[in-house]
Design an enzyme around this catalytic site. Sequence first.
Site, short mmCIF file in Angstrom:
data_model
loop_
_atom_site.label_atom_id
_atom_site.label_comp_id
_atom_site.label_asym_id
_atom_site.label_seq_id
_atom_site.Cartn_x
_atom_site.Cartn_y
_atom_site.Cartn_z
N LYS A 74 0.86 -1.18 0.00
CA LYS A 74 0.00 0.00 0.00
C LYS A 74 0.89 1.22 0.00
O LYS A 74 2.04 1.16 0.47
CB LYS A 74 -0.89 0.03 1.25
CG LYS A 74 -2.22 0.71 1.05
CD LYS A 74 -3.16 -0.17 0.27
CE LYS A 74 -4.55 0.39 0.14
NZ LYS A 74 -5.45 -0.56 -0.53
N GLY A 90 -26.53 0.49 1.60
CA GLY A 90 -25.51 1.30 0.94
C GLY A 90 -25.69 1.17 -0.55
O GLY A 90 -25.61 0.07 -1.09
N GLY A 149 -24.03 2.86 -3.19
CA GLY A 149 -23.01 3.49 -4.02
C GLY A 149 -22.68 2.58 -5.18
O GLY A 149 -23.50 1.76 -5.60
N ASN A 150 -21.45 2.69 -5.67
CA ASN A 150 -21.03 1.92 -6.83
C ASN A 150 -21.24 0.42 -6.61
O ASN A 150 -21.92 -0.26 -7.39
CB ASN A 150 -19.55 2.24 -7.09
CG ASN A 150 -19.04 1.58 -8.35
OD1 ASN A 150 -19.63 1.78 -9.41
ND2 ASN A 150 -17.99 0.80 -8.25
N ALA A 151 -20.67 -0.12 -5.52
CA ALA A 151 -20.74 -1.57 -5.27
C ALA A 151 -22.18 -2.01 -5.06
O ALA A 151 -22.63 -3.03 -5.61
CB ALA A 151 -19.89 -1.94 -4.08
N GLY A 152 -22.94 -1.26 -4.26
CA GLY A 152 -24.31 -1.62 -3.95
C GLY A 152 -25.18 -1.66 -5.20
O GLY A 152 -25.99 -2.57 -5.40
#
Lengths: 416, 868
Positions: free
Chosen positions: A106, A217, A219-222
């Site tokens: 990371k 949720g 957002g994108n993933a949801g």
Amino acid sequence: MSENLNPFKVAQTQFDEAAERLGLEPAMRTLLRWPRREYSFTIPVKMDDGSSQVFHGYRVQYNDARGPTKGGLRWHPEETIDTVRALAAWMTWKTAVVDIPLGGGKGGVTCDPKKLSEGEKERLARGWVRAVARELGEHRDVPAPDVYTTPQIMAWMMDEFETIVGRSHPAVITGKPLPLGGSQGRNDATARGGVYTVREACAALDIDPGGAYAIQGFGNAGQFAALLHRQVLGGGKLVAVSDTSGGIYQPDGFDPEEIIDYKKKNGKVAGFPGTQPISNEELLELEVNVLYPSALENVITAENAGRIKARISCELANGPTTPEADEILFKNGVHVIPDFLANAGGVTVSYFEQVQGTYNYYWPLEQIHTSLDAHMTRAYQEVRQLQQEMNVHPRLAAYLVSVTRVAEAVKLRGWV
Amino acid sequence: MMIDMQRWPTAKDERWVSGGVAGLDALIDGFRLGDNVVWQVDTLETYRHFAHAFFRQAVRDQRTFIYIRFGAHAPILASQPGMVIESFDPRDGFDVFSAQVNRIITHWGARAFYVFDNLSGLVDWWATDELLASFFRATCPYLFELDTVAYFALERDHHSDEAVRIIRDTTQVLIDSIVLDEALHVRPLKVWQRHSPQMFLPHRVEAEDWIPVMLEAMPETALVHETTAPWVTVYNDLAVGVRDGTLDRASAGRLRRKLTRMLLGTDEKILHLADRFLSLDALLHIRRRVVGTGRIGGKAAGMILARAIVRQQCDDVASAFPLLDEDAFHVGSDVFYAFLVHNDLFRARLSVTRTGVVSHEDYAELERRFLAGTFDAARIDAFAELLDALGDAPYIVRSSSLLEDGFGNAFAGKYRSEFCVNAGTREERVEAFMRAVKLVYASTLNPDALSYRRNRGMLDSDEQMAILVQRVAGQPHGRYFLPSLAGVAFSRNLYAWTDRIDPRAGMIRLVFGLGTRAVNRVSRDYPRMIAVSHPELRPEIGEEVAAYSQRHVDVLDLDAATFATVRLREILKQGPFPELHRYVSIMQEGYLTEPVGRRVQPAADVVLTFNRLLKETDFVRVIGRMLAALEEIYEHPVDTEFTAALTADGAVEVNVLQCRPMWLPGAQARVEVPTDIAPDAICFRTNRFINGGVADPIRYILYVDPRAYARIEDEQYRRTLPRVVGQINQDMRSRGERLLMMGPGRWGSSNPELGIGVGYADIDQVSVLVELAHEEDGHVPEVSYGTHFFQDLVEAEIIYLPVYPSDPDTAFNDAFFHSATNVLPSLYPTLRPYAEVVTLIDVPAERGGCQVQLVADPETRQAVCYMA
């Protein structure tokens, strides 16, 4: 920062539990408790107004026993070395659980990219690469986008790296824009990977894939999960979704596409016609076959875990379940697909991008999907198998799979 | 023939009134209660003579007698017992004057007798016959209703035939008089509901004898004359003088000043700017484009001046400001009053403005009455000619009242503007135009405007409503008509969310399509906010850029002949939009890229970012220069509206639509941060903030104590706080209460260590949001300046203030926040467990009916929050 909230301490504690269960020897434990290499450096940047500003940059190569380290770059004003260390550790376990030949890393820069012009961002990106170029490369360490970094930033970084090494090197970084060797299928990779594991879980637990599912949720993933669940499982009834504005519930189910459209128009799901309002807390406690916690950390706690009635909880968000809640869910027979397995689709497609870059070739979308499916399915099944063998909750099982794989590589290399 | 004195009436009915002159009483059979009596005179001595006799008679008859004094001339009547003198100043304007007279008439009630000063004198102040006629028409019917008898004087040969016709049609009695060969001659021209064979013959007055005569010198059409009203004479003298070169410098200057006042009003600062920046030709040009008479109003004046200023002051970018003198027309402010009195709306309006309160239902009814109103035929012809001159282009009918955009007050956004597509037959187009004008007129009485005027003590101000008629800048695109770019620009940036931004360089809110989208704050759809000093910086990053972008476009729908809001995609479906590649970025696989070259693929998922406009064109520099020039000349920060377009080679063209002094949100005048507040009434003072403004009084403070927050050990408890805040916020919404919220560190942070992780929906009832930055171990955390939902705060005009309690320049009333009663457990029993961290203060209960006030002035960088 208090110790119990220091993310690296949390990561070490989680590792310790797995190491204890596996009975790892002390040297192995010490090696895997700490990053192998850490780079901390300064990046001077000429600002648009002619002044200079010095930024602090980091790169942590946590463990490269299984292959080159892989992990995102975060540009965030609240970035600290401990956050980067923790996330690098989690990347190590994540690449191991889906069994791709990579280690974990990371990196980051402490900065507020909102306060930087495009030119300043570009100079910062190139400065970061110059500082660690010798440590990067498809055979050493492969960065990718993370918080507040974008495909454009990856493009500048790749270009800087290629300028330094004097040749084409598209696999040095992933998350690039498509015209520069970015991979197809990245957009929905996280959700898609999670949905593949849900399909496997339904089969393993004999749960009707056509049953109800709910998404916390949006957002994108949801949103992608809402769509892909029905595609991948061949059925399913989306009965509830929520976002920060609240949730909506319709026991007869609703069309995910209509809700996504509504959310795009209105910025929220609340108020979608023909539904009844529901709180985020109530949504979590619905009687559904599959629950996708896709928003925040720590939403399922010791306090509400006893009321969770979902058969499967697929953690698309990072850390939605607290350790105490894990135990309760396990006891109550709620099957958790832990975050670093459920959302490993992203890093898997990143890996595909690296492979495509190495071979200077590109895969069609179908091939991405097929390969992702294979990786996720196998990963789920291996975790499931170990979980049954050892009768532990799935998160611990996933840790055990990962740590075993990394330890095995360390052993084979003769490091310990 | 002499009047037969034997016919002098002795026993008249109770409605019969003597004028105090036997000959007159005989000639017209006296007056009747309700008579308005207009004396047309060539000398005021004649009027004095008859007014005096009328007064003496009224005293004899024990009448209530009022002398209405307003003229610049010597008094018509000397003050004496039995007479009430009511004095007014017509310089306050038609509106104020008429309202005051109306009020006096109401006060003295039925059967009072009046003598008014010379009406012709009003024209000296008001410049036009039209207003004079409107005054008469507004006042006379009311006097009639109340059975009064009122004397008025009108000077012969001073007024247009139209004005006199209106007066003649309105009054009950009109008597012409003239002195010939030292003898007074009188001839009634109108005597309502009375008739005698000799009544309309001229009579020579010889003491008691009134002798009918045949006079060549008093022709039948004696009343038809050219007006002497300055509106006409000043213009004629100037235009002819300039054309023939016959005007000397002093006269030209004097006439020019008169013309400027007639057109632009009396605001000294505006007049000064007009002297400096408007040529005589420009003034005459404006005058030629006014339908009717009267002023063009503040908004039109601001626009014309701003255009002239930028063209003259911004040499280096002058080509970006094309000459646009032909795009605007005006409907003079007098037309508004003529419309009101013509349609019997003047008194309805007076009764509403007097109280300053109108319900939405009453307003709907008033609007219906306005829409049912009519204009006279000559006016309708003039409107049709205006439309002919405008051509086929869509246009906007904009309010431009005297109060709007002035230096003393920016009466912004309270009145209506109406877009017209300008399609159909000529009759239909004129009808649509008149409807738009009537709607704008009616909007002077809308509840918002009235409450605004009431709150600022402006109910009695002269509110002449002129109309600015303007072509809509833009181009047709398929079935729609829209400008490429529009927006508002402020010479000061009240939203400098990072120290890098120079607030003095200004700020732009830019949209695609009509500027209504930038002016009105629409939730969930966002204009591009541009800091002029750092155009590329924005408080969003990655996918947030798309989330905080404009997705809907305001346009004129040519097919439906209406204003419409449509999705961007719908516009692009109509075909390739010129220069689109400079306005949009393309969303691809979850990230944004800029179009390559000029091509934007029709199927591309486009997001309005204006990135290439900002990077590749002069747009920001041009607007920045414009703002700097206007602020310098106005000697005050300015607030502007504009449209803009790019030529095919990327050159920027800006059309300034409005310029007015800029005030803080919530304020409409200079904000003074109070200095005389008792120390214990102060909640806090701070000198760091991003968006200034004035908050309306607030009842509740939600205070999250930073130390208590830091002490929380149970992480779960800490993570629940955003939902606790959201729950209170939601309840306050249902109570209609706004809040002041104060809490540790960064509101909206995803890291609970750094602040309470609320979403915008959890705080949308807040009018002031305070970020408390406590110093710990010598380290003061960097504040977020609200960037987690910055654009939402801007759109909702929420004031965001970082407060550093440990900063020596900051005052923070720790004692108050810690001693105040926490009403959280009583209001929300289920939230009792959070009371140790969350304090909800009911300020009026805590401090004897006080509410929280907040003023944040970016000019001085001082903000104070106090209880009063």
